[in-house]
Write a protein that holds these residues in place. Structure first.
Motif, PDB file in Angstrom:
ATOM      1  N   ASP A 174       0.905  -1.229  -0.182  1.00 46.98           N
ATOM      2  CA  ASP A 174       0.095  -0.092   0.096  1.00 46.98           C
ATOM      3  C   ASP A 174       0.832   1.263   0.007  1.00 46.98           C
ATOM      4  O   ASP A 174       0.671   2.251  -0.621  1.00 46.98           O
ATOM      5  CB  ASP A 174      -0.958  -0.153   1.282  1.00 46.98           C
ATOM      6  N   ILE A 175       1.975   1.277   0.738  1.00 46.10           N
ATOM      7  CA  ILE A 175       2.768   2.459   0.946  1.00 46.10           C
ATOM      8  C   ILE A 175       3.676   2.513  -0.541  1.00 46.10           C
ATOM      9  O   ILE A 175       3.648   3.604  -1.062  1.00 46.10           O
ATOM     10  CB  ILE A 175       3.874   2.253   2.039  1.00 46.10           C
ATOM     11  N   ASP A 176       4.139   1.509  -1.061  1.00 45.12           N
ATOM     12  CA  ASP A 176       4.788   1.554  -2.351  1.00 45.12           C
ATOM     13  C   ASP A 176       3.759   2.000  -3.384  1.00 45.12           C
ATOM     14  O   ASP A 176       4.202   2.886  -4.236  1.00 45.12           O
ATOM     15  CB  ASP A 176       5.412   0.174  -2.679  1.00 45.12           C
ATOM     16  N   PHE A 177       2.550   1.742  -3.293  1.00 41.61           N
ATOM     17  CA  PHE A 177       1.608   2.064  -4.533  1.00 41.61           C
ATOM     18  C   PHE A 177       1.301   3.504  -4.209  1.00 41.61           C
ATOM     19  O   PHE A 177       1.285   4.327  -5.227  1.00 41.61           O
ATOM     20  CB  PHE A 177       0.395   1.188  -4.041  1.00 41.61           C
ATOM     21  N   GLU A 178       1.221   4.007  -3.051  1.00 47.96           N
ATOM     22  CA  GLU A 178       1.005   5.494  -2.488  1.00 47.96           C
ATOM     23  C   GLU A 178       2.032   6.234  -3.175  1.00 47.96           C
ATOM     24  O   GLU A 178       2.010   7.266  -3.860  1.00 47.96           O
ATOM     25  CB  GLU A 178       0.592   5.776  -1.146  1.00 47.96           C
ATOM     26  N   LEU A 179       3.246   6.074  -2.659  1.00 45.49           N
ATOM     27  CA  LEU A 179       4.433   6.712  -3.111  1.00 45.49           C
ATOM     28  C   LEU A 179       4.814   6.758  -4.423  1.00 45.49           C
ATOM     29  O   LEU A 179       5.275   7.714  -5.070  1.00 45.49           O
ATOM     30  CB  LEU A 179       5.777   5.983  -2.595  1.00 45.49           C
ATOM     31  N   GLU A 180       4.402   5.763  -5.330  1.00 45.04           N
ATOM     32  CA  GLU A 180       4.488   5.713  -6.709  1.00 45.04           C
ATOM     33  C   GLU A 180       3.362   6.711  -7.264  1.00 45.04           C
ATOM     34  O   GLU A 180       3.595   7.110  -8.409  1.00 45.04           O
ATOM     35  CB  GLU A 180       4.248   4.221  -7.141  1.00 45.04           C
ATOM     36  N   ARG A 181       2.028   6.496  -6.760  1.00 41.93           N
ATOM     37  CA  ARG A 181       1.196   7.648  -7.163  1.00 41.93           C
ATOM     38  C   ARG A 181       1.677   9.022  -6.987  1.00 41.93           C
ATOM     39  O   ARG A 181       1.577   9.763  -8.124  1.00 41.93           O
ATOM     40  CB  ARG A 181      -0.085   7.479  -6.691  1.00 41.93           C
ATOM     41  N   VAL A 216       2.474  12.149  -9.941  1.00 37.69           N
ATOM     42  CA  VAL A 216       1.990  13.415  -9.899  1.00 37.69           C
ATOM     43  C   VAL A 216       3.177  14.166  -9.838  1.00 37.69           C
ATOM     44  O   VAL A 216       2.945  15.508 -10.488  1.00 37.69           O
ATOM     45  CB  VAL A 216       0.894  13.514  -8.528  1.00 37.69           C
ATOM     46  N   ALA A 217       4.067  14.356  -9.184  1.00 42.24           N
ATOM     47  CA  ALA A 217       5.119  15.098  -8.924  1.00 42.24           C
ATOM     48  C   ALA A 217       5.806  15.363 -10.365  1.00 42.24           C
ATOM     49  O   ALA A 217       5.932  16.400 -10.918  1.00 42.24           O
ATOM     50  CB  ALA A 217       6.200  14.882  -7.933  1.00 42.24           C
ATOM     51  N   LEU A 218       6.092  14.357 -11.256  1.00 39.41           N
ATOM     52  CA  LEU A 218       6.626  14.390 -12.308  1.00 39.41           C
ATOM     53  C   LEU A 218       5.598  14.853 -13.454  1.00 39.41           C
ATOM     54  O   LEU A 218       6.237  15.791 -14.507  1.00 39.41           O
ATOM     55  CB  LEU A 218       7.314  13.041 -12.677  1.00 39.41           C
ATOM     56  N   ARG A 219       4.349  14.507 -13.252  1.00 37.12           N
ATOM     57  CA  ARG A 219       3.727  15.267 -14.365  1.00 37.12           C
ATOM     58  C   ARG A 219       3.397  16.800 -14.304  1.00 37.12           C
ATOM     59  O   ARG A 219       3.295  17.451 -15.084  1.00 37.12           O
ATOM     60  CB  ARG A 219       2.167  14.625 -14.311  1.00 37.12           C
ATOM     61  N   ILE A 262       0.784  16.644   0.085  1.00 33.59           N
ATOM     62  CA  ILE A 262       1.074  17.268   1.495  1.00 33.59           C
ATOM     63  C   ILE A 262       0.075  16.326   2.495  1.00 33.59           C
ATOM     64  O   ILE A 262       0.288  15.639   3.586  1.00 33.59           O
ATOM     65  CB  ILE A 262       0.779  18.397   1.718  1.00 33.59           C
ATOM     66  N   HIS A 263      -1.186  16.226   2.067  1.00 35.21           N
ATOM     67  CA  HIS A 263      -2.157  15.234   2.656  1.00 35.21           C
ATOM     68  C   HIS A 263      -1.846  14.091   3.048  1.00 35.21           C
ATOM     69  O   HIS A 263      -1.883  13.398   3.646  1.00 35.21           O
ATOM     70  CB  HIS A 263      -3.754  15.686   2.127  1.00 35.21           C
ATOM     71  N   ARG A 264      -1.319  13.482   1.408  1.00 39.58           N
ATOM     72  CA  ARG A 264      -1.059  12.165   1.669  1.00 39.58           C
ATOM     73  C   ARG A 264       0.355  11.852   2.329  1.00 39.58           C
ATOM     74  O   ARG A 264       0.301  10.818   3.054  1.00 39.58           O
ATOM     75  CB  ARG A 264      -0.666  11.759  -0.003  1.00 39.58           C
ATOM     76  N   ALA A 265       1.214  12.596   2.285  1.00 43.77           N
ATOM     77  CA  ALA A 265       2.371  12.705   2.968  1.00 43.77           C
ATOM     78  C   ALA A 265       2.202  12.433   4.554  1.00 43.77           C
ATOM     79  O   ALA A 265       2.701  11.667   5.240  1.00 43.77           O
ATOM     80  CB  ALA A 265       3.322  13.894   2.775  1.00 43.77           C
TER      81      ALA A 265
END
Length: 134
Positions: free
Chosen positions: A6-13, A17-20, A59-62
């Protein structure tokens, strides 16, 4: 799925987003990248607010992933600086292309989580051979 997945999936998302937002494509012959933040930010005020929303989401996800208060403060500061200077015509557009707040925030989160992971103590489980039958 387990917690690690779950954490890996969230970090990949968040990475995507950051790159886009900040580095969708590179300007040929330079080291300057542009993303949706730069394109949407060309529309005065409304575009800057819209471009800020993914940063707020990150920030919310972090926070949900357990980022420390110092990291969250750094991320909030980056997002506010990006928004405030981004609203200035022309100067803000150039600043947005160079500053890349979303990538900075993602990297700060990764540093924080990696540091915390390295400091974590491993859990020692007794092997089955140590348990005596009664």
């Amino acid at each position: 799925m387990n917690i690690e997945q779950d954490i890996d999936f969230e970090l990949e998302r968040m990475r995507k987003v950051a790159l886009r937002m900040d580095a969708l494509f590179l300007i040929p012959g330079t080291n300057v990248s542009l993303g949706l933040d730069n394109i949407v930010g060309l529309v005065p005020v409304v575009g800057d607010v819209a471009a800020m929303m993914p940063g707020v989401w990150m920030i919310h996800r972090a926070r949900r992933l357990g980022a420390r208060p110092g990291t969250l403060a750094y991320m909030i500061t980056n997002t506010v600086i990006d928004f405030a200077i981004g609203t200035i015509p022309i100067v803000g557009d150039i600043f947005d292309a160079v500053y890349n707040a979303n990538i900075r925030n993602y990297r700060a989160l990764m540093r924080d989580l990696n540091k915390r992971s390295a400091m974590a103590k491993p859990v020692h489980r007794p092997s089955m051979g140590c348990i005596k039958a009664v």
